[in-house]
Motif scaffolding. Structure first.
Motif, PDB file in Angstrom:
ATOM      1  N   ASP A 229       0.848  -1.179   0.000  1.00 32.70           N
ATOM      2  CA  ASP A 229       0.000   0.000   0.000  1.00 32.70           C
ATOM      3  C   ASP A 229       0.893   1.241   0.000  1.00 32.70           C
ATOM      4  O   ASP A 229       1.939   1.266   0.651  1.00 32.70           O
ATOM      5  CB  ASP A 229      -0.877  -0.037   1.263  1.00 32.70           C
ATOM      6  N   GLY A 230       0.490   2.277  -0.723  1.00 34.34           N
ATOM      7  CA  GLY A 230       1.051   3.600  -0.583  1.00 34.34           C
ATOM      8  C   GLY A 230       2.542   3.776  -0.808  1.00 34.34           C
ATOM      9  O   GLY A 230       3.211   4.392   0.024  1.00 34.34           O
ATOM     10  N   ARG A 235      15.004  10.411  -2.328  1.00 37.18           N
ATOM     11  CA  ARG A 235      16.442  10.193  -2.384  1.00 37.18           C
ATOM     12  C   ARG A 235      17.098  10.903  -1.204  1.00 37.18           C
ATOM     13  O   ARG A 235      16.822  12.078  -0.962  1.00 37.18           O
ATOM     14  CB  ARG A 235      17.019  10.678  -3.718  1.00 37.18           C
ATOM     15  N   THR A 236      17.937  10.191  -0.469  1.00 31.66           N
ATOM     16  CA  THR A 236      18.584  10.757   0.708  1.00 31.66           C
ATOM     17  C   THR A 236      19.686  11.733   0.307  1.00 31.66           C
ATOM     18  O   THR A 236      20.065  11.840  -0.854  1.00 31.66           O
ATOM     19  CB  THR A 236      19.201   9.648   1.584  1.00 31.66           C
ATOM     20  N   GLY A 242      15.221   5.598  -1.686  1.00 31.78           N
ATOM     21  CA  GLY A 242      14.388   4.929  -0.698  1.00 31.78           C
ATOM     22  C   GLY A 242      12.928   4.935  -1.112  1.00 31.78           C
ATOM     23  O   GLY A 242      12.498   5.721  -1.969  1.00 31.78           O
ATOM     24  N   MET A 243      12.163   4.040  -0.501  1.00 34.92           N
ATOM     25  CA  MET A 243      10.726   3.959  -0.729  1.00 34.92           C
ATOM     26  C   MET A 243      10.013   3.675   0.583  1.00 34.92           C
ATOM     27  O   MET A 243      10.293   2.677   1.236  1.00 34.92           O
ATOM     28  CB  MET A 243      10.378   2.846  -1.725  1.00 34.92           C
ATOM     29  N   THR A 254       0.642   0.044   9.405  1.00 36.84           N
ATOM     30  CA  THR A 254       2.054   0.290   9.716  1.00 36.84           C
ATOM     31  C   THR A 254       2.841   0.650   8.460  1.00 36.84           C
ATOM     32  O   THR A 254       2.637   0.055   7.400  1.00 36.84           O
ATOM     33  CB  THR A 254       2.686  -0.961  10.371  1.00 36.84           C
ATOM     34  N   GLN A 255       3.773   1.603   8.605  1.00 35.59           N
ATOM     35  CA  GLN A 255       4.599   2.031   7.482  1.00 35.59           C
ATOM     36  C   GLN A 255       6.062   1.657   7.698  1.00 35.59           C
ATOM     37  O   GLN A 255       6.618   1.876   8.769  1.00 35.59           O
ATOM     38  CB  GLN A 255       4.495   3.544   7.286  1.00 35.59           C
ATOM     39  N   GLY A 256       6.664   1.110   6.645  1.00 34.12           N
ATOM     40  CA  GLY A 256       8.074   0.763   6.676  1.00 34.12           C
ATOM     41  C   GLY A 256       8.817   1.465   5.553  1.00 34.12           C
ATOM     42  O   GLY A 256       8.266   2.317   4.842  1.00 34.12           O
ATOM     43  N   VAL A 257      10.085   1.088   5.368  1.00 32.12           N
ATOM     44  CA  VAL A 257      10.906   1.708   4.338  1.00 32.12           C
ATOM     45  C   VAL A 257      11.850   0.672   3.745  1.00 32.12           C
ATOM     46  O   VAL A 257      12.280  -0.261   4.436  1.00 32.12           O
ATOM     47  CB  VAL A 257      11.692   2.915   4.894  1.00 32.12           C
TER      48      VAL A 257
END
Length: 332
Positions: A229-230, A235-236, A242-243, A254-257
């Protein structure tokens, strides 16, 4: 997805179906604080040309603000083609606004509930796909372009976002929904230079089951969740791609990376072990304020008295180094 999480998803659909409609006439409100707005999947465009912040999300409506404190809206910025696959009154999810090469583009998920494309187990799958509209103004109207479809008609896709990769080509990054493939994916597809259609076929970036932090219990076994999802790309400061993306830990949104080893969309993508936002927060995006400060727009997610409550929030972030670090709430 756990049984409880599926129930929450059904409750959400049943309780807010009306707000998805682009044909309803919204009641205009002024000077509304952000935490008084009920909005899923918030996306904020800080438009330098007008010095205005424009916010959209699920439901497809538009809010505007000069300071991030008080908002005016909602406005209806969308004019789809009733003769297209979307039908006369499509549901709109996870809308995004992108300023690119002098025009404004509206990335969103459109669902035509009258058209069924598949049945998998007990899930009847409706015609749903990520699509792109265009306007000369951030306020719209956003209208269709050349290609009638961007993604295959027989696949439910959602949450399309925009990225220009190192090859200089524009891409849509989107989710292929778990309801059909039973292990949701995040994929990319190349777009035409003016974003008026897609080029070639989609390519897998990673699967929901690659996540070390998401969890579900199915048939007595605990494993990674099925949901993707989402997605949102960044870019760091060190140039790392990153995503952020969202799933569930049982019934907790919950959101991860993840980070790309190659620095391009092709990856390989390596998932961080732990979530990066508080429990029951998800579907975030990053934007730079008109004063130059980076923030995350995200929504909180809870069920109350049989209704799903989703409220947009702003969080401070720092990705000037090698990783995205999410801080505390931002108060304008």
């Amino acid at each position: 997805m756990s049984g409880k999480a599926i129930v929450l998803a059904v409750m959400l659909l049943n309780s807010i179906t009306f707000v998805f409609s682009q044909n309803r006439v919204p009641t205009l409100r002024q000077d509304i604080p952000l935490d008084s707005i009920r909005l899923s999947d918030p996306f904020i465009l800080a438009d330098k040309k007008t010095s205005i912040y424009y916010m959209t999300g699920t439901g497809g409506m538009l809010w505007r603000s000069s300071d991030l404190k008080k908002w005016t809206g909602p406005f209806n910025p969308v004019k789809t083609d009733p003769e297209s696959w979307m039908g006369k009154n499509p549901m709109i999810w996870a809308a995004e606004l992108h300023d690119y090469k002098g025009k404004y583009y509206y990335f969103a998920t459109f669902t035509n509930r009258a058209v069924k494309i598949d049945t998998v187990g007990e899930n009847v799958i409706e015609r749903r796909a990520s699509h792109v509209l265009v306007s000369d103004s951030p306020e719209g109207p956003y209208v269709p372009m050349a290609d009638p479809t961007y993604l295959p008609a027989n696949k439910p896709t959602l949450d399309g976002t925009f990225w220009v990769d190192k090859d200089g080509k524009p891409y849509m990054v989107y989710c292929y929904e778990w309801l059909q493939n039973l292990n949701g994916t995040i994929e990319k597809i190349e777009l035409k230079p003016d974003l008026s259609g897609s080029v070639g076929e989609g390519k897998l970036l990673f699967r929901a089951s690659d996540s070390p932090w998401s969890r579900q219990k199915e048939n007595g076994k605990v494993g990674p969740n099925k949901v993707t999802d989402g997605p949102y790309l960044f870019r760091t400061g060190t140039g790392r791609l990153g995503m952020i993306w969202t799933s569930w830990i049982y019934d907790v949104y919950t959101q991860g990376v993840a980070y790309s080893k190659s620095g391009t969309l092709d990856g390989p993508w390596v998932q961080e072990n732990d979530p990066i936002t508080p429990p029951n927060y998800g579907h975030g995006m990053l934007f730079r304020t008109l004063n130059g400060k980076w923030l995350m727009a995200i929504h909180s997610h809870k069920s109350s008295s049989g209704r799903s409550i989703r409220i947009p929030h702003l969080l401070e972030v720092d990705f000037s180094g090698d990783k995205l670090v999410v801080g505390t709430s931002y108060i304008p």
